[in-house]
Write a protein that holds these residues in place. Sequence first.
Motif, PDB file in Angstrom:
ATOM      1  N   TYR A 179       0.829  -1.208   0.000  1.00  0.00           N
ATOM      2  CA  TYR A 179       0.000   0.000   0.000  1.00  0.00           C
ATOM      3  C   TYR A 179       0.863   1.259   0.000  1.00  0.00           C
ATOM      4  O   TYR A 179       0.467   2.291  -0.540  1.00  0.00           O
ATOM      5  N   THR A 180       2.037   1.198   0.631  1.00  0.00           N
ATOM      6  CA  THR A 180       2.899   2.378   0.717  1.00  0.00           C
ATOM      7  C   THR A 180       3.574   2.694  -0.610  1.00  0.00           C
ATOM      8  O   THR A 180       3.982   3.824  -0.854  1.00  0.00           O
ATOM      9  N   GLU A 181       3.725   1.696  -1.455  1.00  0.00           N
ATOM     10  CA  GLU A 181       4.529   1.851  -2.660  1.00  0.00           C
ATOM     11  C   GLU A 181       3.711   1.990  -3.936  1.00  0.00           C
ATOM     12  O   GLU A 181       4.173   2.590  -4.907  1.00  0.00           O
ATOM     13  N   ILE A 182       2.530   1.423  -3.952  1.00  0.00           N
ATOM     14  CA  ILE A 182       1.730   1.416  -5.181  1.00  0.00           C
ATOM     15  C   ILE A 182       0.845   2.654  -5.191  1.00  0.00           C
ATOM     16  O   ILE A 182      -0.269   2.658  -4.675  1.00  0.00           O
ATOM     17  N   SER A 183       1.388   3.746  -5.736  1.00  0.00           N
ATOM     18  CA  SER A 183       0.701   5.036  -5.688  1.00  0.00           C
ATOM     19  C   SER A 183      -0.175   5.288  -6.906  1.00  0.00           C
ATOM     20  O   SER A 183      -1.061   6.135  -6.870  1.00  0.00           O
ATOM     21  N   ASP A 184       0.068   4.567  -7.996  1.00  0.00           N
ATOM     22  CA  ASP A 184      -0.699   4.785  -9.218  1.00  0.00           C
ATOM     23  C   ASP A 184      -1.709   3.652  -9.391  1.00  0.00           C
ATOM     24  O   ASP A 184      -1.335   2.520  -9.715  1.00  0.00           O
ATOM     25  N   PRO A 185      -3.007   3.929  -9.160  1.00  0.00           N
ATOM     26  CA  PRO A 185      -4.009   2.860  -9.230  1.00  0.00           C
ATOM     27  C   PRO A 185      -4.216   2.308 -10.634  1.00  0.00           C
ATOM     28  O   PRO A 185      -4.854   1.267 -10.807  1.00  0.00           O
ATOM     29  N   ASP A 186      -3.684   3.001 -11.649  1.00  0.00           N
ATOM     30  CA  ASP A 186      -3.876   2.556 -13.028  1.00  0.00           C
ATOM     31  C   ASP A 186      -2.771   1.623 -13.516  1.00  0.00           C
ATOM     32  O   ASP A 186      -2.830   1.113 -14.633  1.00  0.00           O
ATOM     33  N   LYS A 187      -1.745   1.411 -12.672  1.00  0.00           N
ATOM     34  CA  LYS A 187      -0.636   0.553 -13.083  1.00  0.00           C
ATOM     35  C   LYS A 187      -0.693  -0.789 -12.371  1.00  0.00           C
ATOM     36  O   LYS A 187      -0.994  -0.872 -11.177  1.00  0.00           O
ATOM     37  N   ASN A 188      -0.388  -1.858 -13.111  1.00  0.00           N
ATOM     38  CA  ASN A 188      -0.255  -3.176 -12.505  1.00  0.00           C
ATOM     39  C   ASN A 188       1.161  -3.302 -11.963  1.00  0.00           C
ATOM     40  O   ASN A 188       2.134  -2.956 -12.645  1.00  0.00           O
TER      41      ASN A 188
END
Length: 376
Positions: free
Chosen positions: A198-207
């Motif tokens: 959750y801390t690292e995945i800031s772009d919800p549009d990227k896998n």
Amino acid sequence: MEKAPKEVQTKRKNKIKIVHYIYRRGHASKVDIANDLGLSMPTVLQNIKELSDAGFVEEIGNYQSTGGRKAKALSIVPNICYAVGVDITANHLGLVMIDAKGTILSNTRQRMRYEDTFSYYQEISERIQAFIDDTLENPEEREKIAGIGVSIPGIIDKANHILLKSHALNVSNISLLKMSQFLPYKVIFDNDANCAAYTEISDPDKNVIYLSLNNTVGGAISYNGKLYEGDHLKSGEFGHIIIVPNGERCYCGKRGCVDCYCSALRLSSHTGGNLEKYFIELKNGNHDFEKIWDDYLYTLALTVSNLRMAFDCDIIIGGYVGGYLKDYLIDLSKLVMQMNKFDFDTSYLRCSKYHMEASAYGIAMWLIQKFYDTIG
């Protein structure tokens, strides 16, 4: 005349989108919001006014003028809510408190050996409450706590609050209500690798694939903006992919698992469990440690290459080792390129921003974002 239910729902969704947008950006102008979210300026102006009146959003200054009136910078009001993140490991307890902007107000890491006993759950609850009281001295501020998120290494049935299996803690079928019953707040639980992701995945549009290199190896898969948990809550168990047939015995019972070769213990075991000391020795040119590192980096490259071939998306390397990997990312990339002939570069590969308290911070951040979803 009252607004139709559909219109009210649309307006509520727009508010939530705006708050999430400002949260991710840190600050934003009304023009940014309108352009990036595809909303009309009147819609943005009305929603910002209502969010401001409700105490969610505030003006924090002006952007530099490019001609004409300076745009106002909008930000989340920090004390609209708070969240606490807790990271339980076999030997430690990590605690983090953040405000509504995601700023860390306080954090601590304490030595505390895990035990499935009444006294352990009572003590951990007392430590969490003391941490909250020390950080938020005003009782009125404590009432703004959106919840406590607990990160645990293992497979968790979140719906029923059960820790199904944890090799790291050596337990199975544990009711997580044993701990939450002592705390006067909403308490949620999640797998430690999911929390760190959750801390690292800031772009919800990227896998994205998140590879966690702690004392055990785990991971998480973000697909279409959501974490994919698998049909039986076991996705992301990258530590138990076999990379060395008939290799070293893993704690799971198999041989040659990634965990045997890529966990932080593979390195810290040579310095009495002190990972920082290992990397200091490595930088000082310790030849024995250089050989250990070369072997470690090779198996890590093999793991990364396999994950890239399987998922064909960005890969973030985190956990304890991920925090030290930045200085060696070029060396890792060279090895990956030798193994993977389907890519022209390794621009898809990066190190995490956080390592020691990533899981605690991540689940606290998740609680803050869920709080935004309740905006009326």
